[in-house]
Scaffold this motif. Structure first.
Motif, short mmCIF file in Angstrom:
data_model
loop_
_atom_site.label_atom_id
_atom_site.label_comp_id
_atom_site.label_asym_id
_atom_site.label_seq_id
_atom_site.Cartn_x
_atom_site.Cartn_y
_atom_site.Cartn_z
N LYS A 21 0.76 -1.26 0.01
CA LYS A 21 0.00 0.00 0.03
C LYS A 21 0.71 1.34 0.13
N ALA A 22 1.77 1.22 0.58
CA ALA A 22 2.90 2.30 1.05
C ALA A 22 3.28 2.62 -0.52
N ALA A 23 3.72 1.50 -1.14
CA ALA A 23 4.39 1.67 -2.36
C ALA A 23 3.52 2.39 -3.44
N GLU A 24 2.12 2.00 -3.33
CA GLU A 24 1.23 2.51 -4.21
C GLU A 24 0.98 4.10 -4.07
N LEU A 25 1.04 4.34 -2.43
CA LEU A 25 1.08 5.86 -2.27
C LEU A 25 2.03 6.70 -2.78
N LEU A 26 3.11 6.13 -2.78
CA LEU A 26 4.34 6.67 -3.54
C LEU A 26 4.58 6.78 -4.89
N SER A 27 3.69 5.73 -5.56
CA SER A 27 3.71 5.59 -6.88
C SER A 27 5.10 4.99 -7.20
N LYS A 48 7.14 0.85 -7.63
CA LYS A 48 6.98 -0.64 -7.33
C LYS A 48 7.23 -1.07 -5.95
N ARG A 49 6.55 -1.95 -5.32
CA ARG A 49 6.82 -2.76 -4.19
C ARG A 49 8.27 -3.10 -3.93
N SER A 50 8.89 -3.48 -4.91
CA SER A 50 10.32 -3.80 -4.75
C SER A 50 11.22 -2.59 -4.53
N THR A 51 10.82 -1.72 -5.40
CA THR A 51 11.64 -0.46 -5.11
C THR A 51 11.62 0.21 -3.93
N LEU A 52 10.37 0.11 -3.09
CA LEU A 52 10.35 0.50 -1.81
C LEU A 52 11.15 -0.29 -1.09
N GLY A 53 11.29 -1.56 -1.11
CA GLY A 53 12.02 -2.27 -0.34
C GLY A 53 13.47 -1.68 -0.35
N ASP A 54 13.99 -1.45 -1.53
CA ASP A 54 15.46 -0.90 -1.77
C ASP A 54 15.65 0.15 -1.00
#
Lengths: 74, 355
Positions: free
Chosen positions: B310-316, B318-324
């Motif tokens: 959800k957080a990744a979606e909010l920040l536009s 990808k989920r994997s990018t958010l992890g990085d």
């Protein structure tokens, strides 16, 4: 004397919300008991943002820091 | 007294909260009755809106709806306001004047701020409601009135009775059909619906496009305590629509009170303050960007209750990018800690006593 940390502590409270919208409120300088700040980013050019934020932030600063005098827009 | 034209069913927004839905269902049922209704709720929760709705969905809707705030008048004035007076009853009474009870003949009388009526006046009110007759000040004639009485109170009348500030007999006379309106902070799920409604309404009135609303603003609105309830939210939206210069509502448009209120309700930001010592500070762009990035990620994780997708979606992103990026900003431990022990806003904020 008002310290930079005191002012930053107050500004820091609203900073995440400002930054979430691509803006910020920056402490440029401290002169005596007055702080000089600048709005940057998305809302920098908006007169309404200046008005409401500066008025409210000054109130909050005075509330929190007894000796605080003035918030100056630069 | 307000003309009926000020009310339209379009002014009503039914939110998602079960409590409000229950209230609207109850209103539908009791609008058919003629019994007294008492609406209790903090200032700004919509007591008059509900009173209006009751009147305009009742069989009395073609008769007058008279609303009067009992807090507006002094002890002497309130009697002549409600019951009217005869010519010559007191200095300045140059002609007969009907009171609000008579003006509401056949319709509905909404007595707001009933908790501000002095004890001496409560007796007279009780008599009028019980006998369905009023006597004008200075007059001897009893006038029959056929009105449905709805009262509004910001305080709990039962407690006022216990404290000796409200007559028990009047309380029981008024308290036939009670409606309790919850404060906005207890039905936060309705804030988005109400926000959109008010932005639409004020933008339409101003003849401009409905502004886009940023996620940060929605987050702030959902966190703020709204001591002035729906009225405060409505006014906030009106102010923003009147002052917005760019067509998008961002955190910079918010009143500082809302910003501080919303921020104080949330845990302190994880990223450290930017320390800029000395007279001519040099700024590291990378550090600065990383700080902004980590603040945004922390914010998104907070809003989405630690749900990274959800957080990744909010920040536009990808989920994997958010992890990085979480790893890059060194947020792992601190964020994980915070998500394990989220601060429950409703419990951590003291509930103000309505004034």
């Amino acid at each position: 004397m008002v310290s930079r940390e005191q002012v930053e502590a107050v500004l820091g409270r609203i900073r995440p919300l400002m930054q979430a919208d691509g803006g910020d409120i920056e402490l440029v300088d401290l002169r005596g008991n007055s702080a000089h700040v600048r709005l940057t980013g998305m809302c920098a050019g908006c007169p309404s943002a200046h008005m409401t934020l500066y008025m409210g932030v000054e109130l909050a600063l005075r509330d929190e820091i007894k000796e605080f005098e003035e918030l100056v827009v630069v | 007294m307000r003309p009926p034209a000020t009310f339209s069913p379009d002014d009503i927004v039914v939110g998602h909260s079960t409590r409000m839905r229950a209230i609207f269902d109850f209103v539908k049922v009791v609008s058919r009755s003629d019994s007294s209704v008492i609406i209790t709720g903090e200032s700004g929760t919509g007591k008059e809106v509900i009173a209006n709705l009751l009147h305009y969905s009742s069989s009395r809707r073609h008769q007058p709806f008279v609303a009067v705030s009992c807090a507006l008048f002094s002890e002497n004035l309130i009697e002549t306001e409600l019951f009217g007076h005869e010519r010559g009853a007191f200095t300045g009474a140059i002609k007969d004047k009907p009171g609000r009870f008579e003006l509401a003949q056949g319709g509905t009388l909404f007595l707001d701020d009933i908790d501000d009526v002095p004890l001496s006046m409560q007796v007279k009110l009780l008599r009028a409601i019980q006998n369905r007759t009023v006597e004008r000040v200075g007059g001897t004639r009893s006038i029959n009135v056929n009105v449905r009485v709805i009262t509004g109170s910001k305080r709990d009348l039962k407690q006022m009775v216990a404290e000796g500030n409200f007559r028990e007999d009047l309380y029981y006379r008024l308290n036939v059909l009670p409606i309790v309106l919850p404060p906005l902070r207890e039905r936060r799920e309705d804030i988005p619906v109400l926000t959109d409604f008010f932005f639409r309404k004020f933008a339409k009135a101003r003849g401009m496009d409905v502004p886009a609303v940023s996620n940060a603003v929605r987050y702030a609105f959902s966190r703020y305590r709204w001591p002035g309830n729906v009225r405060e939210l409505e006014n906030s939206c009106e102010r923003i629509v009147q002052t917005c210069t760019c067509g998008t509502v961002r955190s910079g448009c918010l009143a500082a009170g809302v910003l501080f209120g919303a921020s104080d309700a949330a845990p302190a930001p994880v990223a450290g303050e930017l320390a800029v010592p000395g007279e001519a500070p040099s700024i590291s762009l990378d550090d600065r960007l990383r700080e902004v990035e980590s603040n945004l990620i922390t914010w998104a994780l907070k809003v989405s209750d630690g749900n990274k997708s959800k957080a990744a979606e909010l920040l536009s992103i990808k989920r994997s990018t958010l992890g990085d990026r979480i790893a890059r900003c060194g947020l792992v431990e601190s964020v994980a800690r915070e998500v394990e022990s989220p601060v429950d806003l409703d419990e951590s904020v003291p509930v103000a006593v309505s004034a």
